[in-house]
Design a protein around this motif. Structure first.
Motif, PDB file in Angstrom:
ATOM      1  N   SER A  74       4.104   7.073   4.104  1.00 38.76           N
ATOM      2  CA  SER A  74       2.665   7.646   3.858  1.00 38.76           C
ATOM      3  C   SER A  74       2.453   8.792   2.944  1.00 38.76           C
ATOM      4  O   SER A  74       1.369   8.610   2.222  1.00 38.76           O
ATOM      5  N   ARG A  95       3.297   8.451  -0.181  1.00 39.90           N
ATOM      6  CA  ARG A  95       2.639   7.894  -1.554  1.00 39.90           C
ATOM      7  C   ARG A  95       1.537   9.373  -2.135  1.00 39.90           C
ATOM      8  O   ARG A  95       1.212   9.249  -2.971  1.00 39.90           O
ATOM      9  N   HIS A  96       1.259   9.868  -1.278  1.00 42.74           N
ATOM     10  CA  HIS A  96       0.375  11.120  -2.196  1.00 42.74           C
ATOM     11  C   HIS A  96       0.536  12.338  -2.652  1.00 42.74           C
ATOM     12  O   HIS A  96       0.334  13.229  -3.486  1.00 42.74           O
ATOM     13  N   HIS A 120      -5.288   0.201   4.358  1.00 42.18           N
ATOM     14  CA  HIS A 120      -6.182   0.143   2.974  1.00 42.18           C
ATOM     15  C   HIS A 120      -6.013   1.279   3.214  1.00 42.18           C
ATOM     16  O   HIS A 120      -6.933   1.480   1.955  1.00 42.18           O
ATOM     17  N   ARG A 160      -9.981   0.569  -2.580  1.00 44.49           N
ATOM     18  CA  ARG A 160      -9.986   2.344  -3.636  1.00 44.49           C
ATOM     19  C   ARG A 160     -10.578   1.454  -5.197  1.00 44.49           C
ATOM     20  O   ARG A 160     -11.616   2.222  -5.785  1.00 44.49           O
ATOM     21  N   PHE A 220       3.617  14.402  -1.461  1.00 47.40           N
ATOM     22  CA  PHE A 220       4.146  15.085  -1.100  1.00 47.40           C
ATOM     23  C   PHE A 220       6.018  14.914  -0.529  1.00 47.40           C
ATOM     24  O   PHE A 220       5.939  14.187  -0.863  1.00 47.40           O
ATOM     25  N   LEU A 266      -4.471   4.451   2.399  1.00 52.59           N
ATOM     26  CA  LEU A 266      -3.180   5.026   1.679  1.00 52.59           C
ATOM     27  C   LEU A 266      -3.647   5.050  -0.017  1.00 52.59           C
ATOM     28  O   LEU A 266      -3.250   6.542  -0.308  1.00 52.59           O
ATOM     29  N   GLY A 267      -5.180   4.611  -0.193  1.00 53.91           N
ATOM     30  CA  GLY A 267      -5.140   5.111  -1.699  1.00 53.91           C
ATOM     31  C   GLY A 267      -5.844   6.440  -1.942  1.00 53.91           C
ATOM     32  O   GLY A 267      -5.947   6.817  -2.381  1.00 53.91           O
ATOM     33  N   PHE A 268      -6.052   7.317  -0.889  1.00 52.59           N
ATOM     34  CA  PHE A 268      -7.043   8.310  -0.298  1.00 52.59           C
ATOM     35  C   PHE A 268      -6.001   9.645   0.107  1.00 52.59           C
ATOM     36  O   PHE A 268      -5.409   8.990   0.935  1.00 52.59           O
ATOM     37  N   ALA A 269      -5.714  10.778  -0.551  1.00 51.16           N
ATOM     38  CA  ALA A 269      -4.883  11.570  -0.105  1.00 51.16           C
ATOM     39  C   ALA A 269      -4.679  11.678   0.829  1.00 51.16           C
ATOM     40  O   ALA A 269      -6.402  12.126   1.909  1.00 51.16           O
ATOM     41  N   VAL A 305      -7.660  17.449   0.470  1.00 51.46           N
ATOM     42  CA  VAL A 305      -6.219  17.000   0.119  1.00 51.46           C
ATOM     43  C   VAL A 305      -5.920  16.508  -1.267  1.00 51.46           C
ATOM     44  O   VAL A 305      -4.493  17.228  -1.564  1.00 51.46           O
ATOM     45  N   GLU A 306      -6.537  16.608  -1.663  1.00 51.06           N
ATOM     46  CA  GLU A 306      -6.060  16.143  -3.326  1.00 51.06           C
ATOM     47  C   GLU A 306      -5.227  17.159  -3.759  1.00 51.06           C
ATOM     48  O   GLU A 306      -4.690  17.770  -5.336  1.00 51.06           O
ATOM     49  N   TRP A 311     -10.160  13.969   2.407  1.00 48.96           N
ATOM     50  CA  TRP A 311      -9.356  13.562   1.352  1.00 48.96           C
ATOM     51  C   TRP A 311      -9.322  14.539  -0.001  1.00 48.96           C
ATOM     52  O   TRP A 311      -8.360  14.680  -0.750  1.00 48.96           O
ATOM     53  N   GLN A 312     -11.048  14.837  -0.176  1.00 48.12           N
ATOM     54  CA  GLN A 312     -10.828  15.392  -2.049  1.00 48.12           C
ATOM     55  C   GLN A 312      -9.969  16.822  -1.803  1.00 48.12           C
ATOM     56  O   GLN A 312      -9.403  17.825  -2.493  1.00 48.12           O
ATOM     57  N   ALA A 323      -5.273  -1.370  -0.081  1.00 43.56           N
ATOM     58  CA  ALA A 323      -5.010   0.013  -0.937  1.00 43.56           C
ATOM     59  C   ALA A 323      -5.672   0.073  -1.816  1.00 43.56           C
ATOM     60  O   ALA A 323      -6.652   0.668  -2.100  1.00 43.56           O
ATOM     61  N   ALA A 324      -4.813  -0.990  -2.672  1.00 51.19           N
ATOM     62  CA  ALA A 324      -5.309   0.070  -4.383  1.00 51.19           C
ATOM     63  C   ALA A 324      -6.509  -1.512  -4.293  1.00 51.19           C
ATOM     64  O   ALA A 324      -7.649  -0.788  -5.204  1.00 51.19           O
ATOM     65  N   SER A 363       0.777  -1.513   0.087  1.00 48.53           N
ATOM     66  CA  SER A 363      -0.679   0.379   0.190  1.00 48.53           C
ATOM     67  C   SER A 363       1.083   1.170   0.080  1.00 48.53           C
ATOM     68  O   SER A 363       0.486   2.311  -0.129  1.00 48.53           O
ATOM     69  N   LEU A 395      -3.018  19.149  -2.915  1.00 55.13           N
ATOM     70  CA  LEU A 395      -1.560  18.868  -3.634  1.00 55.13           C
ATOM     71  C   LEU A 395      -1.270  19.165  -4.892  1.00 55.13           C
ATOM     72  O   LEU A 395       0.201  19.729  -5.858  1.00 55.13           O
TER      73      LEU A 395
END
Lengths: 247, 247, 247, 247, 247, 247
Positions: free
Chosen positions: E95, E98-99, F70, F206, E101, F72-75, E11-12, E8-9, F202-203, D129, E15
Motif C-alpha cells: 500500500s 503505491r504512494h 478504493h 480519485r 514510500f 489508494l489513490g491518495f497518499a 503525506v503528499e 493525505w495532502q 482507486a483510479a 488499486s 513524500l
C-alpha cells in the motif's frame, strides 16, 4: 541412517527406540565465481549424514531449495517464497508426526533460511496452541546451522580470519570441496576479499556484490580444511542432538 | 551436469547454448517390506543424472518429497499436500524463468505425482494465459515418468510379467538395487504377488494392501536388471528430451 | 434426481438408502467455430442427469467453470486456477460429508479438468490421511469422463474415425446438438480436420490451433449421433456407478 | 444470450458492441420443508436469462454453490468458504477481462452471498488499486439481488405481507414453482409462519429455525405469482443493467 | 508525526522530503502476573512515536497483534499465524509503495515477531526479485527491536543484571509503567526471578513457565527507569533511522 | 477495560463474569483535505473504549488498517486485501476462543470494512459448521458501525443535514476533533459539499472524488459536536452490547 534407504518396517522399529529425526535443509543459489550453486544443500546433507551416523539418528531427505530470493540476480539460483517454504515444512512435519515422530532437528546450510524456518516452526506450533485441550503428543523443532558451534567457529577463525566473510565463505566452499573433490572450481576473485554490507532484493544484492560473494575469500578453501570443518561440525552437532532429543 | 555442482557463471554460459533444464521429482514413501522409502526419488535422480549426461543438459536438485498421502499409513512416508506441491513447482519454475530458462522437463519417479504436477503446470501457465499481451518468452513444461517408454516397458514385461504390479514393483526396486547395492533389503513377501486394486486415503490403502505392495513381487528384482532398466530409460528419455527441447 | 429440485427432507430420506452422489463438472471454453462454449458443461450435465435417473442417484449442480487456461486466447473462455478449483471441490465434498455422503462420483466433460480434479481428491484425502486415528467415515471420490467407456468409444470410432480428434470433437458437439437443438451452429471449417499436437499456455494454443479445434471435424456431428452417444454413455456410466457405490 | 450457447466467434462479435456481461449467482441450500435446495440458483438463473434477453446481454453460467455455511445443519446444503468464493469470482472476472469484458453484473439469488461477493469485488479491485500507473482498462462490478427493486418488493408485499419472511420466502418459492412446475412440493408447515431472528453457525441456525424457514410462509407461493415476480424482476433489472453498462 | 493524524495532502508533502516511514509492531500477550498484555505493543508505539518526533519521520499505526502462539496458554493472549502476519505486512508495504514510500523501518517490541517479520521482508522482496527487469523503485525494509542498542542494553544491565531475563523483563515493564502510570500492577512473584529455558508450543510454555515470566524479575521495574530506557532507545534508534534512510 | 492494560490473571478473572469482548476496527485512509487519515480507527477506538467503560467490557486493541483499496489513490492510505483481513479476524477470534471468549462484538469505523468483516464471520463459522458433531462452545460475532443508531443518526441529521455525505463526513471528523483537539486541520473545500456517487477501484475513486470526500462538508465539524456524537454512540452501543452478550 538415511530415511530414503530404510524400509517402512525399519522405520517402525526405529520409532521404538527414538522419536527424533534429522532434516537437512540447504539452498540452491550462487556462491560466487568458484563456489557451487548447491553449496548450502551439500554442506547440510554431508554434515547431517555424519550426525545421523554418529548419533544413530534417522536423516530425512535434504530440502535442497530454500529461501534465496536475494540471489535471483545470478543464474541458477532458485527460491521458494517464505510462505511456500512454511507450507512445505508444515506438511513434512505433519507427515512425520502421523507416524509418531516428536523431535524435528533441522540442520541448516543457509543463513537466508533461518527466519523462514523459525517462522515455520511457529506456524506448526500455532495449530496446536490454538487448541484448548489437545491430547496430541507434544512436538519440538530445532534449527541448527552447521557452522553454529564453537569448534567450527574456531577452525574458521584460525584458517581464514576476516576473509571468512558471510557468503561464499571459504569454510562452506571447503566442505563442498571435501564432499565433491571432482567439482572443485577455480576463478579469478577480484578483489580477493569481497565487499561487505547488507542487502534487500536481488537487484540490490547484485549491485552491491557483483560477483556474488560477501566479505569472503573462498580461494582459501581446501578439501582438507573441509574435512576438518565437517568432522568438527558433526561432533558438535551430534552431541547437541543427543542432548536435545533426550529431554 | 548437476546444477548443484555448477557455478553461476557456468550456468550463464550454459544458457547461451540451451534453454532447457531437467528436474527430477520423486517421493518419500513406503515401498513394501523390501523396498526403500526413497525408491521413487532415487529412480528419478539416477535416471535424470544419466539423461543429463547423455543430453548435455543441466539437472536441478531432486524434489524428494512428493504427493503420497495414500502411503501415510506406513511409517516413514511423507507427503506434500497437492496445493503445497503446486506452490513449490511454481516457485521453482518462476525462479528459473528469471534466468532465461524456458523448457522444464520433469523426470518423475512416482505415479502419485502425475496429477498434481500436471495441475502445477496449468497453475504456472494460467498466470501467463490471463495476461492479454505478454512479452514474456513462452515457456513449456513436460512430465516424463521414468518407466514411460516402450523399451523400459518391454524389459519389465520380459523379466516380471504380471508380477511387475503397480507399487513396489520389481523394476523400481531393481533400479534402487543398482544405485545403492549396499542397501538391498530382503523380506518374506506373503503372498509373493501382492493384491491389486484401487484406493482412496491412507486408511483405505493400508486396509487393502497390508504390507504396502500393489500387485507386485519385488523379490524378483536384481541389481543387474536395475542396470538394464536404467540404461534403457536413460536412452529413451534423453532422446525424448533432445527432441522436445529443440522445438 | 437433481439435488437442486429436492427438499432437505427428501435428501435426508435419500441418505437412508444411499451414501452416493453424482457431481457433473464441465468447462466454459471455446470449442471451435461451430462448437458451443458450454459444450463440456452441457455434456457432463446431460449425461449426469441421465445417469441419475438410471441409477436412482442424486445429482449435484454442475460445476460449469473448470480448468481451461489454455483456451483463454479465445473470447468467452473462462478458467479457475487449479488451486482455486481444488479449494472448490474440497469445500463441496466437505459440505456433503457433513450430511453423511461418502461416495462422490464426478462425471467430467473436459480433459483439462482431469489432473486438477484428481489432485483435488488427493487434497481431500490428505486431510484425513494426516490424522493418526480418525473415527470419520471413509470417503471415496471417483472421476469418470463421459466419453470413457468402450461403448462410447466404439460409436465415435464408427462415426468419425480419425476425425474425432481431441478438442471440439464431433462427439461432444453432437451431444450438445442433441441437448440444445435450437443452438446448432454452422461454420466453415478450414481445414476440415484440424491440426493435432500438444500445447502449453493460451498463446501457444492459439498459435498452433488458430480456430480452436484439435484434430477434429465437428461438421460431422448430428443431433441423432448425439442421442446415441448420450444413451451409450448413460448406460455405461450408470452401471459403473452402481457397481462402485455398492462396494 | 447464454454464454454457454455461443461460439467464441460470436462472443468476439458481441464484444464489438458491449463490454458487459451478466453473471447469475445462487446457492445450494435448504429452503424449508417445501422449498427446493436449488431455489437461490434457480431464481438467479431464470431472472438472469430474462434480463439477458431483455437487454441483449450475454449471460455467464450460473454459480450454483455460494456461501451457505449456516444451512449446513440441513441435508443437501453446500457451501464454499468465503475465501474460496472470493478466489472463484476473481478467477472468473480475470478470465473475462482477458477478452475485453469490463462490466460484471452479478444477479444474486441469496442474501448470504452479499458480503462475500462484495468482498470479492474489493479483492479484484485491490489488485488494480495497488498498481501505481496501470494502463489496464477500468473494470466495474455490480451486485444486484433479484428481489431488490421497488416493483418486486411491492408484489411481495401485496401478496404475502409479513409472511414473506427472509428465508424460504413465498416469493422465491413462487419463482421456482414458475420455473419448475413439475417440482412443486407440499409439506405441513408448523407453525405456518416461521420464527424470526438472527443466527451464527449451522448449529445455531438449526436450533432456532428447526424446519429451516425464517419468518416465512412459503405455502402461499403459486406459480402464477412466480411469473409476476419474475417479470417484474426482469424488467427492473434489465433497466438497471442497461443504465449501468452505458456509463 | 503520526500517519493517523495527517491529511493525505500532508503525506503528499512529506513524500517530497522523505521516502521513509516507521512502523511499530508489538504483540498482545501475557507478560506475567504484573506485566500488561499490551506490553510489547505499548513499548513499540511509545518509542516509535519518540523516534518519529526526533527524526521528523512519519509513524504508521501500531500493529498490535503479532506472532505469539507460545503465549496462548495464558488468558488474553492473541496471535496471528506467521502466514497471516506475512500477508498483513506485505499488504501494508504494498500500500505504502503505491504512494512512493521506499524505506520501511519496523520498530519491534516482541522477540517472537523477529523471524516472521524477517520472513515477511523476504516475501515482499521475492515478488520483486522474480521479475527480470523491473522498473519499480527499489525498496528496503529494516527491523529494529527497541531494546537493541548498546545504550539500552547498558541501562538494563546496570539496573537489573541477570534479573532482566527474557520475557516480562523489568525493562519492558518499566517502559509501560512510564507510559501508563495509572495501569501499574503489583503481584506476588514467586520465585522472584523466573526460571529460564526454551519452549515450543503453548502447552510446553505454560508447563515450564507457570506464571508466564522467563528469567525475569519485573518487580524491579519503576516508571523512572522506564523513562530512562525510553529516552535511550529513542535516541539510539532515531540515529539509526536517520543513517539508514539517508542511504 | 482495555485488554492491553490488563494482566492475564485479570483476564482470567473477567472470564468468570463475562464471555464477551469488544474489538474496535477502523481504517487508515484519506478523509479529504481536512480529515485525518486515522479517522475511522480513531472513531472506532474512542467509542469502543467508551462502550467498554459503560458496559464493563474488555476492549481488544484496535485493528487500525482495514479494507480501503478504493482510497489508494491518495497518499497515506493503506489497505489489507479482503482475503488478508479475513485471515486476521479468524486468527484473532480463534485466539480468544482458546481462552473461553464466546461473544465477539466488533465496533467498526469504516463502511468499506462491512462486507469483508461479515465475510470473515462466515469464514469463522464455516470451520464450525462443517463439523458434524462439535462439542465446542457456540460462538457469535456481531458488527456494529459506530454511526449505526437512531440517536447518532438524529444528531448528524440535525447538525449537518445532507452535508453529512458518506465519506469524510462532518460527523466522523467531529469525533476525531473531540478526540484529538490538537490535530484539527483546516483546508479550503471546493466545492463545500463534495459530489456523490459510487466507485470501483482507486483510479475510479480519485477520478470522481478529486479531493477524497463523498457528498460531505467536513468544514461543519466541531469538537463539541464530536463530544455529542461520541456520547450518543457510546450510550446506544453499550446498550446493544449488554443486550446481545446476555443472550
Amino acid at each position: 541412517m538415511q530415511l530414503q534407504l530404510q524400509t517402512w518396517q525399519e522405520v517402525e522399529a526405529y520409532l521404538q527406540t527414538s522419536r527424533g529425526i534429522i532434516l537437512p535443509i540447504g539452498s540452491t543459489e550462487q556462491h560466487g565465481p568458484s563456489g557451487l550453486i548447491g553449496t548450502d544443500a551439500i554442506c547440510a546433507e554431508v554434515i547431517a549424514q555424519g550426525v545421523g551416523e554418529a548419533a544413530d539418528a534417522l536423516v530425512a531427505p535434504t530440502i535442497a531449495v530454500g529461501m534465496a530470493q536475494h540471489h535471483l540476480g545470478f543464474a541458477g539460483s532458485m527460491t521458494l517464497r517464505p510462505s511456500t517454504l512454511i507450507a512445505v515444512l508444515k506438511d513434512m512435519v505433519d507427515s512425520l508426526v502421523r507416524h509418531g515422530f516428536e523431535r524435528f532437528y533441522f540442520i541448516n546450510g543457509h543463513g537466508g533460511n533461518i527466519a523462514t524456518v523459525t517462522a515455520a516452526f511457529s506456524e506448526i506450533y500455532t495449530a496446536r496452541s490454538l487448541e484448548t485441550a489437545s491430547n496430541a503428543a507434544p512436538i519440538k523443532c530445532r534449527l541448527k546451522n552447521w557452522w553454529q558451534s564453537q569448534e567450527v567457529h574456531d577452525i574458521a577463525k584460525e584458517l581464514y580470519g576476516d576473509a571468512e566473510g558471510s557468503h561464499a565463505t571459504p569454510s562452506e566452499v571447503a566442505v563442498t570441496q571435501f564432499a565433491y573433490p571432482d567439482a572443485i572450481k577455480s576463478a579469478v576473485l577480484d578483489p580477493p576479499v569481497a565487499p561487505r554490507g547488507d542487502f534487500a532484493d536481488a537487484a540490490d544484492y547484485r549491485c552491491k556484490f557483483p560477483d556474488g560473494r560477501i566479505g569472503s575469500n573462498p580461494a582459501l578453501a581446501t578439501p582438507e580444511a573441509g574435512r576438518r570443518l565437517c568432522e568438527a561440525a558433526v561432533a558438535a552437532i551430534a552431541k547437541d542432538y543427543r542432548n536435545w532429543v533426550a529431554v
